[in-house]
Motif scaffolding. Structure first.
Motif, PDB file in Angstrom:
ATOM      1  N   GLN A 116      -3.636  12.423   1.441  1.00 51.90           N
ATOM      2  CA  GLN A 116      -2.519  12.163   0.526  1.00 51.90           C
ATOM      3  C   GLN A 116      -2.346  13.265  -0.509  1.00 51.90           C
ATOM      4  OE1 GLN A 116      -3.412   7.839  -0.511  1.00 51.90           O
ATOM      5  NE2 GLN A 116      -1.244   7.862  -0.049  1.00 51.90           N
TER       6      GLN A 116
ATOM      7  N   TYR B  53      -0.860  13.403   8.266  1.00 51.77           N
ATOM      8  CA  TYR B  53      -1.572  12.472   9.140  1.00 51.77           C
ATOM      9  C   TYR B  53      -1.809  13.114  10.506  1.00 51.77           C
ATOM     10  CZ  TYR B  53       0.942   9.468   5.827  1.00 51.77           C
ATOM     11  OH  TYR B  53       1.473   8.912   4.691  1.00 51.77           O
TER      12      TYR B  53
ATOM     13  N   SER C 133       0.835  -1.191   0.000  1.00 51.98           N
ATOM     14  CA  SER C 133       0.000   0.000   0.000  1.00 51.98           C
ATOM     15  C   SER C 133       0.874   1.247   0.000  1.00 51.98           C
ATOM     16  CB  SER C 133      -0.882   0.000   1.247  1.00 51.98           C
ATOM     17  OG  SER C 133      -1.405   1.280   1.486  1.00 51.98           O
ATOM     18  N   ASN C 134       0.458   2.246  -0.707  1.00 51.78           N
ATOM     19  CA  ASN C 134       1.257   3.470  -0.727  1.00 51.78           C
ATOM     20  C   ASN C 134       0.605   4.585   0.067  1.00 51.78           C
ATOM     21  OD1 ASN C 134      -0.875   4.223  -2.271  1.00 51.78           O
ATOM     22  ND2 ASN C 134       0.304   4.976  -3.993  1.00 51.78           N
ATOM     23  N   THR C 135      -0.253   4.203   1.009  1.00 47.75           N
ATOM     24  CA  THR C 135      -0.907   5.239   1.792  1.00 47.75           C
ATOM     25  C   THR C 135       0.023   5.835   2.839  1.00 47.75           C
ATOM     26  OG1 THR C 135      -1.686   3.691   3.469  1.00 47.75           O
ATOM     27  CG2 THR C 135      -3.120   4.060   1.577  1.00 47.75           C
ATOM     28  N   GLY C 136       1.086   5.155   3.181  1.00 45.24           N
ATOM     29  CA  GLY C 136       1.977   5.649   4.224  1.00 45.24           C
ATOM     30  C   GLY C 136       1.444   5.426   5.611  1.00 45.24           C
ATOM     31  N   LYS C 137       0.318   4.757   5.752  1.00 41.98           N
ATOM     32  CA  LYS C 137      -0.236   4.511   7.080  1.00 41.98           C
ATOM     33  C   LYS C 137       0.625   3.517   7.837  1.00 41.98           C
ATOM     34  CE  LYS C 137      -4.531   3.404   7.168  1.00 41.98           C
ATOM     35  NZ  LYS C 137      -5.767   2.710   6.736  1.00 41.98           N
ATOM     36  N   LEU C 138       0.846   3.810   9.099  1.00 37.76           N
ATOM     37  CA  LEU C 138       1.591   2.894   9.958  1.00 37.76           C
ATOM     38  C   LEU C 138       0.692   2.388  11.074  1.00 37.76           C
ATOM     39  CD1 LEU C 138       5.066   4.630  10.451  1.00 37.76           C
ATOM     40  CD2 LEU C 138       4.359   2.986   8.723  1.00 37.76           C
TER      41      LEU C 138
END
Lengths: 114, 114
Positions: free
Chosen positions: B50, B33, A97-102
């Protein structure tokens, strides 16, 4: 769903002791794994990362190896200093995924005494 | 210097009031975020964006709202509908489509409801 579990804190060590903070994860796909550090009163900073199995991340004397077979990413340091006192967070990103969510673990507080 | 600026650092609010937390970045990052940090619970994602004029709910969006009118800015409003708003709020940013998981965090805003 994906999750990260860290060992309970606080961890209290004397200066120059060996440090291990355990981190295990549950994830589908191919997550990247991270350790972030939060010093008192501050935001989080990236400490190290590993993007695929068997990779070793390292920085400032800290190391962690991405172990797919045990789904672990334990943080280690050979000799801690008082200045290492902080909260340490293990985290994973959700695969390709490229959302960058961690997804973060609950954090482990490290206290190093002189 | 490049970075993320959150304000205010400390904020007190009476029950029933809305409050807006500011987050500004000059890193030229596309993605931003908001995370909430509670003792012993790690970080939980509230909202993320995003790209300008677009944002998505995270895991705990209820009682919160955001806007993304400018690339540099991602303010968070904690509304009166948020049942337990006392927490430490962290804003972060990253490059869009960057799957390395490196988030850059601000120093946080501590909200206390009286």
């Amino acid at each position: 769903g994906n999750s990260v579990t860290q060992m309970e804190g606080p961890v209290t060590l004397s200066e120059e002791a060996f440090l291990t903070i355990n981190c295990t994860y549950t994830a589908t796909g191919y997550p990247s794994l991270f350790w972030y550090v939060q010093y008192p009163g501050e935001g989080l900073q990236l400490l190290l990362k590993a993007t695929k199995a068997d990779d070793k991340g390292s920085n400032k004397g800290f190391e962690a190896t991405y172990r797919k077979e045990t789904t672990s990413f334990h943080l280690e340091k050979g000799s801690v200093q008082v200045s290492d006192s902080a909260v340490y967070f293990c985290a994973l990103s959700e695969g390709r995924s490229n959302t960058g969510k961690l997804i973060f673990g609950q954090g482990t507080t490290l206290q190093v005494k002189p | 210097d490049g970075g993320i600026t959150q304000s205010p650092k400390y904020l007190f609010r009476k029950e029933g009031q809305n409050v807006t937390l500011s987050c500004e970045q000059n890193l030229n990052h596309d993605a931003m975020y908001w995370y909430r940090q509670d003792p012993g619970q790690g970080l939980r994602l509230i909202y993320y964006s995003q790209i300008v004029n677009d944002f998505q709910k995270g895991d705990i969006a209820e009682g919160y709202s955001v806007s993304r009118e400018k690339k540099e800015s991602f303010p968070l409003t904690v509304t009166s509908a948020q049942k337990n708003p006392t927490a430490f709020y962290l804003c972060a940013s990253s490059l869009r489509g960057e799957n390395t998981g490196e988030l850059f965090f601000g120093e946080g805003s501590r909200l206390t409801v009286l």
